[in-house]
Structure formats: C-alpha cells, structure tokens
Write a protein that holds these residues in place. Structure first.
Motif, short mmCIF file in Angstrom:
data_model
loop_
_atom_site.label_atom_id
_atom_site.label_comp_id
_atom_site.label_asym_id
_atom_site.label_seq_id
_atom_site.Cartn_x
_atom_site.Cartn_y
_atom_site.Cartn_z
N ARG A 119 16.99 -14.22 19.11
CA ARG A 119 16.53 -13.15 18.23
C ARG A 119 17.70 -12.49 17.53
NH1 ARG A 119 12.73 -11.45 22.65
NH2 ARG A 119 14.19 -9.79 23.05
N GLU B 61 17.83 -3.52 21.61
CA GLU B 61 18.17 -4.40 22.73
C GLU B 61 19.60 -4.90 22.61
OE1 GLU B 61 15.67 -7.83 23.10
OE2 GLU B 61 16.82 -8.65 24.77
N GLN B 79 8.64 -7.80 23.76
CA GLN B 79 9.22 -7.61 25.10
C GLN B 79 10.75 -7.54 25.08
OE1 GLN B 79 7.42 -10.14 28.06
NE2 GLN B 79 5.47 -9.13 27.73
N PRO B 80 11.28 -6.64 24.27
CA PRO B 80 12.74 -6.48 24.28
C PRO B 80 13.19 -5.86 25.61
CG PRO B 80 11.71 -4.70 23.03
CD PRO B 80 10.60 -5.64 23.41
N GLN B 81 14.40 -6.17 25.99
CA GLN B 81 14.96 -5.64 27.24
C GLN B 81 15.56 -4.26 26.96
OE1 GLN B 81 14.83 -7.53 30.31
NE2 GLN B 81 13.33 -8.46 28.95
#
Lengths: 316, 209
Positions: A119, B61, B79-81
């Motif tokens: 990403r 993130e 669902q980024p950390q």
C-alpha cells in the motif's frame, strides 16, 4: 519490441524484483548483517521456500495463513509459500537438535512472500534476516538477543528504539473476567479507546481495571505492574532487561505495553519492536516463543528476532 | 521537533473534522485556503494534509501523518495498523445490507455489490455465504436496480437514496462512526504530544455533550 501487455510489467502481490543499485545495496546490507551474526557465533541455516501447511496448524495464526499464498500440490496436499521464518525454522530444527547441543544459535535470511498488496508508502516486507537462540530461558538470553540487535544496527550506523513488552500482561489483567467482556476489553485496548474501556469499570476487579486503564493511556509502569501479584515477575524481568540495555550506545529502550495484543500468536512472553530513531517506521520485531519448538516435538524455549531489509533500506 | 501532521479526509467528513480541531484549539486552514487547489496547509502548530478518505489510514499507518480522521467503514475495509483512540460524534451512519423490496436475506445472496469488497467478503465468509462480491466505486445501489447483484452492502445515513429507488434496508451490519486515528510508533515514541492531542479532542467532545 513485441506485444507488451500489463502482465509484462506486473508481479504478484508480495514480490518485488531488484536491479542495479537497489540490488547491490540489498546484498551489501544483507552481507553486513550476516557477518555480524556470524561473528556472534550464529550459524546460518537455509530454509525451504515452500512447505506443507499441515504441520503448522495450531501454531500459525489465522491472520498469517490468510496472508500467505497457499495452493495444492500435485499429490493433493496443501502447501504454502514462506511468509514467516520463525515456525519454519522450528519445524526444521526441532527433530534435528541434539539436547546436548543446546543452546543453539542460528540465523536465516531470504524472501518472505505474503499476498498483501503493497500500500501507499509501504516499502513492503519482502526480505528478512532473522536470528534466534534456542534453549535459553534466562534473562541473560533475552539480553544476548537484544544486544545482537543493537550491534547489527550499530554496524548499519542507525540509531534505533527498542520497545519492550510482554504478551502475558493483558491476559493477567483480564483474569477472572467473563469471556465476552474480555473480547470487548481487548478491542478497546487494541484501539486505545479510553472512553470505551470506562464502561467496563464494574466488570473488572478494581486493581486490574486501574492497571488496564493505565495501560490503555500509555501510563503503565514497571512499579505498577510489580504491585499486582500475577505481573510481578514479568515486571522484574523487564526491569532487569531495561537496566542491562541502558548502557548500549545508539539504542533507546522504552517500555511499551501498547501492543500487548500481538498479531503473531506464537509469542509467549517478552516481545519487542525495533524502530528507527529518525522516523516512526518498524524495522523488525521479535520475542520469546517458548512453546514453538514444543509444537514440533522438542520442548525447549526460544527467543529470536527478524529484521525487514526493505524497511531498513528505505530510510538508510 | 517537526510539526504535527494531521490527515483530513476530503468529502463529507472534511468540514466537521476541521471544525472539531478548531474547537479543540488548533488553527485550521482558512476558507480561502480550502477553496484553493492546495492539499497541504501549515498553520504553525500543525501541518494539515487533505487526502482521499480511503487513504487516511494508509498515510497514518506509514507515518506520513501522525493523526487522521477516518471513517470506520474505511478502517473495516482497509484494516490499517493504527490506533483508534477516539470515536467521534459526527458523520455517523450504518453499514447495511440493501436490496429491492421483498429481497431475501443476505444468506440467500447470489451477488453482492459494494464499495467495501474486503469487508463484505469477510462478512460473507463468516456466515458461510457463497455469493460473488461485485466491487464498485460508487452509486452501488444501481447494481441491484440494474440486476447485476442481488444485494448491496453500503452505508445508509438517512435512507433517502434507498427510498428514492424503492430499495429496502434488509439488515444492519455495523454502526459506522469516524475515528481519530494515530500512528502506532508515534503513539509510543511521541507519547506526551500524542496524548495531548487525544485529550484536547476528547475534552472538546465532552464539552459538546
């Protein structure tokens, strides 16, 4: 030139070829780290790039399996591409270790292949070097591993921060709480939602709730953990480790109970994350996985770490 | 110490996000600034960046921004950390299963159109539903109207769009609210500064309540 389609230039998620300066830099970084590990008497092992899935059931988390490429081989067995070195090392070594040869020190390097798309801003997590000490359970063994981490980054001339934690803390603070409430509290802790946690004040014994609240606010201290019986020994061990690492130059060691909910389910105690001092980027992680080798038939403790070269090179 | 950088989502959450930080005592970009084509604004204490709502999680993130405002729909999808320390009051809606009038429940879906394919797949898998997921980027209600999907998973706020197309809200899946999100490493290593921002935002919400 021939017909070029998008597939000419596209690679599957999780892999990235290198050339020229990038490739040369990769090999230089890899060689530098490997030399440091060899100098510390860690022996290199070479692990397979694919393996059967079956031996890892019960030790590989659902999250890890979902991120891994899995397929069926010609014999009808489910296999997966290497996406995490630690369980593979344990499977390879456990049947082959002579108890008299412990503690055993090994390191490994290579690609990890995960089917996550890379990403925005992500250097990817493609190449790792890791090391582990099998058979030692004392705080001196923890210190050895962390000292090696410090030594590696000193060789790379990169100041780092090592954040120490222990995955047993949260379960200890949730002992005696009903399971449904436990899951909701874990969610609040994972997200760091102090207001959400407040609604559980009456569901958790007060001393434990106070520690949970402090943990959630990032205010939990070694002394506070010492006052709670089930976490006293954990606190003492972390304190001893902090003191031992305090004198190492180029390394700032902090206590961080922020990620007591680990996504690598095989950690059993000490857990640490390695970040660059210069910017908030994780360069590696590690910890204790004392039950890992037992899963493969050799009941010995182990501690190790992996470093992601892509992250290191992105900021070096 | 470098400026705090906060990612603000473009679109329906932009104005209330800026209003929140202004109420918390931060200088925000002027109206004139925001009508320009610029995407970054330095107001002294904070550097603001305007990003697509689906990208806020990624920026935070990976440390490009310390904080961000992200809808929980995007957090469920991407669902980024990151940590999500504060649930915000504005922009609340519901992630729903939508279908034409009289449609069967999701368990009988054959194809589900959505802007949230990853989240939708997880929901279907968790229920053992073997439906195709049709990933679209907007106006997803058209998928059931034109017959390319049996159901839609999308956000519902007032229900006006559904009523306009004689569609029904079949099931509520998740309550959606924007969150203040923060980079995990910054949370750990810039603790005092991060906690100050969180406190100021929380106190602003308490005043409103």
């Amino acid at each position: 030139m021939g017909n070029k389609t998008s597939s000419t230039f596209k690679y599957p998620a999780g892999v990235r070829p290198l050339r020229g300066l990038e490739a040369a830099q990769r090999r230089r970084t890899e060689a530098l780290i490997a030399r440091r590990l060899e100098r510390a008497a860690y022996e290199e092992i070479i692990l397979p790039a694919i393996d059967f899935v079956a031996p890892y059931e019960g030790i590989a988390s659902e999250a890890l399996l979902r991120r891994s490429y899995r397929f069926v081989d010609r014999a009808g067995d489910l296999v997966w591409l290497r996406s995490d070195f630690t369980p593979l090392a344990a499977r390879m070594l456990a049947p082959r270790i002579d108890a008299g040869a412990l503690p055993l020190r090994v390191f490994y390097r290579g690609e990890v292949i995960r089917c996550d798309s890379v990403r925005l801003g992500d250097a990817g997590d493609f190449f790792q070097i890791g090391a582990e000490k099998i058979g030692g359970e004392a705080v001196e063994d923890d210190r050895e591993i962390l000292t090696i981490v410090a030594d590696v980054f000193a060789a790379l001339s990169m100041p780092i921060v090592i954040a120490l934690s222990d995955v047993r803390i949260l379960p200890a603070l949730l002992s005696g709480v009903v399971e449904e409430t436990t899951e909701e509290i874990r969610t609040a802790v994972r997200r760091k939602q102090t207001r959400s946690l407040e609604q559980f004040r009456r569901s958790v014994p007060l001393p434990q709730f106070q520690l949970l609240d402090q943990l959630n606010r990032g205010e939990l201290t070694i002394d506070a953990l010492r006052f709670f019986g089930p976490t006293r020994a954990i606190a003492d061990r972390l304190d001893a480790l902090m003191k031992a690492l305090g004198a190492i130059g180029g390394v700032r060691t902090v206590l961080s109970f922020d990620d007591v909910e680990s996504d690598a389910s095989y950690y059993s105690g000490l857990r640490f994350e390695i970040s660059a001092e210069a910017q908030p980027k994780q360069l590696g992680r590690g910890g204790r996985y004392d039950a890992m080798y037992g899963h493969f038939g050799l009941d010995v403790p182990a501690i190790g770490f992996t470093l992601t070269l892509d992250a290191i090179e992105a900021i070096r | 110490m470098k400026n705090l950088r906060i990612a603000i989502p473009k679109g329906r959450l932009q104005q209330p996000s800026f209003a929140l930080f202004e109420a918390a005592g931060y200088r925000i970009p002027s109206a004139a600034d925001l009508t320009s084509r610029r995407l970054t604004f330095d107001t002294g204490e904070v550097e603001w960046i305007l990003v697509k709502d689906a990208d806020v999680g990624a920026y935070v993130e990976h440390g490009a921004a310390t904080f961000g405002i992200a809808g929980s729909d995007q957090l469920l999808e991407q669902q980024p950390q990151v940590y999500e320390p504060v649930v915000l009051e504005f922009g609340r809606c519901t992630m729903c299963v939508i279908g034409p009038a009289g449609a069967l429940p999701l368990s009988d879906a054959t194809a589900v159109a959505t802007k949230y394919p990853s989240f939708t797949r997880n929901v279907l898998h968790s229920r053992g539903v073997l439906a195709e997921v049709v990933a679209l980027s907007g106006s997803v209600e058209l998928a059931v109207i034109l017959g390319i999907a049996s159901h839609v998973v999308d956000l519902v706020e007032t229900g006006a769009t559904l009523r306009a197309h004689q569609l029904e809200r079949i099931e509520d899946i998740a309550a959606i609210a924007p969150r203040l999100i923060v980079n995990r490493t910054a949370y750990r290593l810039e603790r005092a500064r991060v906690q100050q921002v969180i406190r100021r935002v929380e106190e602003t919400l308490e005043v409103k309540v």
